[in-house]
Design a protein around this motif. Structure first.
Motif, PDB file in Angstrom:
ATOM      1  N   LEU A  33       0.826  -1.222   0.000  1.00 40.85           N
ATOM      2  CA  LEU A  33       0.000   0.000   0.000  1.00 40.85           C
ATOM      3  C   LEU A  33       0.854   1.264   0.000  1.00 40.85           C
ATOM      4  O   LEU A  33       0.499   2.273  -0.589  1.00 40.85           O
ATOM      5  N   GLU A  34       1.984   1.212   0.683  1.00 43.34           N
ATOM      6  CA  GLU A  34       2.832   2.404   0.855  1.00 43.34           C
ATOM      7  C   GLU A  34       4.082   2.355  -0.015  1.00 43.34           C
ATOM      8  O   GLU A  34       5.007   3.159   0.176  1.00 43.34           O
ATOM      9  N   ASN A  35       4.116   1.378  -0.922  1.00 45.11           N
ATOM     10  CA  ASN A  35       5.249   1.289  -1.841  1.00 45.11           C
ATOM     11  C   ASN A  35       6.588   1.102  -1.106  1.00 45.11           C
ATOM     12  O   ASN A  35       7.592   1.739  -1.435  1.00 45.11           O
ATOM     13  N   ILE A  36       6.566   0.221  -0.123  1.00 47.09           N
ATOM     14  CA  ILE A  36       7.761  -0.078   0.671  1.00 47.09           C
ATOM     15  C   ILE A  36       8.213  -1.495   0.285  1.00 47.09           C
ATOM     16  O   ILE A  36       7.372  -2.395   0.181  1.00 47.09           O
ATOM     17  N   PRO A  37       9.509  -1.709   0.023  1.00 48.69           N
ATOM     18  CA  PRO A  37       9.941  -3.039  -0.435  1.00 48.69           C
ATOM     19  C   PRO A  37       9.590  -4.150   0.564  1.00 48.69           C
ATOM     20  O   PRO A  37       9.620  -3.929   1.774  1.00 48.69           O
ATOM     21  N   GLN A  38       9.247  -5.331   0.017  1.00 48.50           N
ATOM     22  CA  GLN A  38       8.804  -6.443   0.882  1.00 48.50           C
ATOM     23  C   GLN A  38      10.012  -7.259   1.338  1.00 48.50           C
ATOM     24  O   GLN A  38      10.137  -8.444   1.022  1.00 48.50           O
ATOM     25  N   ILE A  39      10.883  -6.583   2.074  1.00 44.31           N
ATOM     26  CA  ILE A  39      12.108  -7.243   2.547  1.00 44.31           C
ATOM     27  C   ILE A  39      12.064  -7.448   4.062  1.00 44.31           C
ATOM     28  O   ILE A  39      13.088  -7.615   4.703  1.00 44.31           O
ATOM     29  N   ASN A  40      10.837  -7.425   4.597  1.00 37.33           N
ATOM     30  CA  ASN A  40      10.651  -7.753   6.012  1.00 37.33           C
ATOM     31  C   ASN A  40      10.928  -9.242   6.238  1.00 37.33           C
ATOM     32  O   ASN A  40      10.881 -10.039   5.294  1.00 37.33           O
ATOM     33  N   GLU A  96       7.461   6.559   9.417  1.00 37.41           N
ATOM     34  CA  GLU A  96       6.082   7.025   9.601  1.00 37.41           C
ATOM     35  C   GLU A  96       5.097   5.852   9.479  1.00 37.41           C
ATOM     36  O   GLU A  96       4.184   5.703  10.302  1.00 37.41           O
ATOM     37  N   VAL A  97       5.306   5.034   8.453  1.00 36.01           N
ATOM     38  CA  VAL A  97       4.422   3.872   8.270  1.00 36.01           C
ATOM     39  C   VAL A  97       4.601   2.899   9.442  1.00 36.01           C
ATOM     40  O   VAL A  97       3.626   2.348   9.972  1.00 36.01           O
ATOM     41  N   ALA A  98       5.847   2.706   9.862  1.00 35.71           N
ATOM     42  CA  ALA A  98       6.111   1.796  10.987  1.00 35.71           C
ATOM     43  C   ALA A  98       5.389   2.285  12.248  1.00 35.71           C
ATOM     44  O   ALA A  98       4.784   1.482  12.966  1.00 35.71           O
ATOM     45  N   ARG A  99       5.449   3.586  12.501  1.00 32.23           N
ATOM     46  CA  ARG A  99       4.790   4.116  13.716  1.00 32.23           C
ATOM     47  C   ARG A  99       3.299   3.815  13.682  1.00 32.23           C
ATOM     48  O   ARG A  99       2.709   3.440  14.695  1.00 32.23           O
ATOM     49  N   LYS A 100       2.680   3.962  12.490  1.00 31.22           N
ATOM     50  CA  LYS A 100       1.239   3.654  12.363  1.00 31.22           C
ATOM     51  C   LYS A 100       0.988   2.171  12.634  1.00 31.22           C
ATOM     52  O   LYS A 100       0.038   1.808  13.332  1.00 31.22           O
ATOM     53  N   ASN A 101       1.843   1.319  12.064  1.00 29.13           N
ATOM     54  CA  ASN A 101       1.664  -0.131  12.242  1.00 29.13           C
ATOM     55  C   ASN A 101       1.831  -0.530  13.703  1.00 29.13           C
ATOM     56  O   ASN A 101       1.101  -1.383  14.214  1.00 29.13           O
ATOM     57  N   ILE A 102       2.802   0.097  14.362  1.00 33.97           N
ATOM     58  CA  ILE A 102       3.092  -0.235  15.761  1.00 33.97           C
ATOM     59  C   ILE A 102       1.966   0.280  16.667  1.00 33.97           C
ATOM     60  O   ILE A 102       1.556  -0.379  17.619  1.00 33.97           O
ATOM     61  N   ASP A 103       1.435   1.434  16.303  1.00 32.73           N
ATOM     62  CA  ASP A 103       0.313   2.012  17.037  1.00 32.73           C
ATOM     63  C   ASP A 103      -0.909   1.098  16.921  1.00 32.73           C
ATOM     64  O   ASP A 103      -1.577   0.788  17.911  1.00 32.73           O
ATOM     65  N   ARG A 104      -1.163   0.628  15.690  1.00 34.60           N
ATOM     66  CA  ARG A 104      -2.303  -0.260  15.441  1.00 34.60           C
ATOM     67  C   ARG A 104      -2.177  -1.552  16.256  1.00 34.60           C
ATOM     68  O   ARG A 104      -3.172  -2.133  16.681  1.00 34.60           O
ATOM     69  N   ALA A 105      -0.916  -1.966  16.480  1.00 32.52           N
ATOM     70  CA  ALA A 105      -0.678  -3.189  17.256  1.00 32.52           C
ATOM     71  C   ALA A 105      -0.747  -2.923  18.761  1.00 32.52           C
ATOM     72  O   ALA A 105      -0.540  -3.841  19.565  1.00 32.52           O
ATOM     73  N   GLY A 106      -0.984  -1.664  19.145  1.00 34.35           N
ATOM     74  CA  GLY A 106      -1.082  -1.322  20.569  1.00 34.35           C
ATOM     75  C   GLY A 106       0.253  -1.333  21.284  1.00 34.35           C
ATOM     76  O   GLY A 106       0.321  -1.533  22.492  1.00 34.35           O
ATOM     77  N   LEU A 107       1.327  -1.122  20.513  1.00 32.06           N
ATOM     78  CA  LEU A 107       2.671  -1.251  21.095  1.00 32.06           C
ATOM     79  C   LEU A 107       3.438   0.066  21.155  1.00 32.06           C
ATOM     80  O   LEU A 107       4.621   0.078  21.491  1.00 32.06           O
ATOM     81  N   SER A 108       2.768   1.175  20.824  1.00 34.61           N
ATOM     82  CA  SER A 108       3.533   2.424  20.695  1.00 34.61           C
ATOM     83  C   SER A 108       4.105   2.926  22.021  1.00 34.61           C
ATOM     84  O   SER A 108       5.100   3.657  22.021  1.00 34.61           O
ATOM     85  N   SER A 109       3.522   2.513  23.151  1.00 33.18           N
ATOM     86  CA  SER A 109       4.089   2.972  24.429  1.00 33.18           C
ATOM     87  C   SER A 109       5.423   2.289  24.729  1.00 33.18           C
ATOM     88  O   SER A 109       6.207   2.763  25.552  1.00 33.18           O
TER      89      SER A 109
END
Ligand code: SAH
Ligand code: DHB
Ligand code: MG
Length: 221
Positions: A33-40, A96-109
């Motif tokens: 979706l964010e055009n980030i390479p799939q190298i996770n 920025e995308v990572a922060r959103k993903n981490i927030d969605r996972a409830g892990l941002s704290s």
């Protein structure tokens, strides 16, 4: 034996051991979706990182190379309530995308993403006395892996688990005439890791849904 069976067996394992998880699925989808390479890391290697964090009873984890936070989420899930993870990322869009993903996972704290070149941010962590970390995952650009490892040692204590992804590169590390700087970075790192008397280490070959590669696993003496 070929890549097809490795992929099928990798899926068989993840179907058995990884229950559907909305936040991990959303993080995976964010790459396209964010055009980030799939190298996770693959799901099963994410689970392995989670298990390593649990095994080392990690309260403080450092990651070098966040991408969209997929591996970050896996490791942060293993942290206790008062646990912390710092992840370093050069690309502001990835962060920025990572922060959103981490927030969605409830892990941002529990998770802090720092944006900049890892080679600049690592000495800052040393200056701040941010260490020692219980687990360090090196997964950013490959040429300076040896330098990232040396800085990691400064942020470690006895028992720290240091993991480095992508150290086999499709077996290309066997070829001494490789000109690919990523392969050369892995070769130099693997040699330095093997020669370092302050760690005990091995490399796990990784096969499955991603390219054939390897993860170095080291414990600080
Ligand atoms: N750990 C992630 C994958 C990381 S891919 C996962 O498995 O989900 C490598 C990341 O390192 C990319 O996001 C890239 O932007 C970042 N990177 C590349 N060079 C870097 C540098 N010099 N300093 C910090 N991060 C860097
Ligand atoms: C690359 C980087 C990674 O961290 C990975 O797991 C696979 C590939 C790369 O830069 O090519
Ligand atoms: Mg990697």
């Amino acid at each position: 034996m070929d890549q097809k069976i490795f992929e099928a067996v990798d899926r068989y394992i993840s179907d058995l051991f990884i229950p559907p998880d909305e936040s991990l699925a959303a993080a995976e989808q964010s790459h396209s979706l964010e055009n980030i390479p799939q190298i996770n890391v693959s799901p099963n290697l994410g689970k392995l990182l989670y298990l390593f964090a649990r095994l080392s009873k990690a309260k403080k984890i450092l990651e070098v190379g966040t991408l969209a936070g997929y591996s970050t989420i896996w490791m942060a899930k293993a942290l206790p309530e008062d646990g912390r993870l710092v992840s370093l990322e050069i690309d502001p869009h990835h962060a920025e995308v990572a922060r959103k993903n981490i927030d969605r996972a409830g892990l941002s704290s529990k998770v802090e993403i720092r944006v900049g070149k890892a080679i600049d941010l690592l000495p800052e962590l040393v200056d701040e006395k941010a260490g020692p970390f219980d687990m360090i995952f090196i997964d950013a650009d490959k040429p300076p892996y040896t330098e990232y490892f040396e800085w990691s040692l400064k942020l470690s204590n006895s028992g720290t688990l240091i993991i480095a992804d992508n150290v086999i590169r499709d077996g290309k590390v066997l070829d001494q005439n490789q000109e690919d700087p990523m392969v050369q970075g892995a070769q130099r790192f693997n040699k330095a890791l093997a020669a370092n008397r302050n760690v005990s280490a091995t490399i796990l070959q990784t096969i499955g849904v991603k390219e054939y590669d390897g993860m170095a696993i080291a414990i600080v003496e």
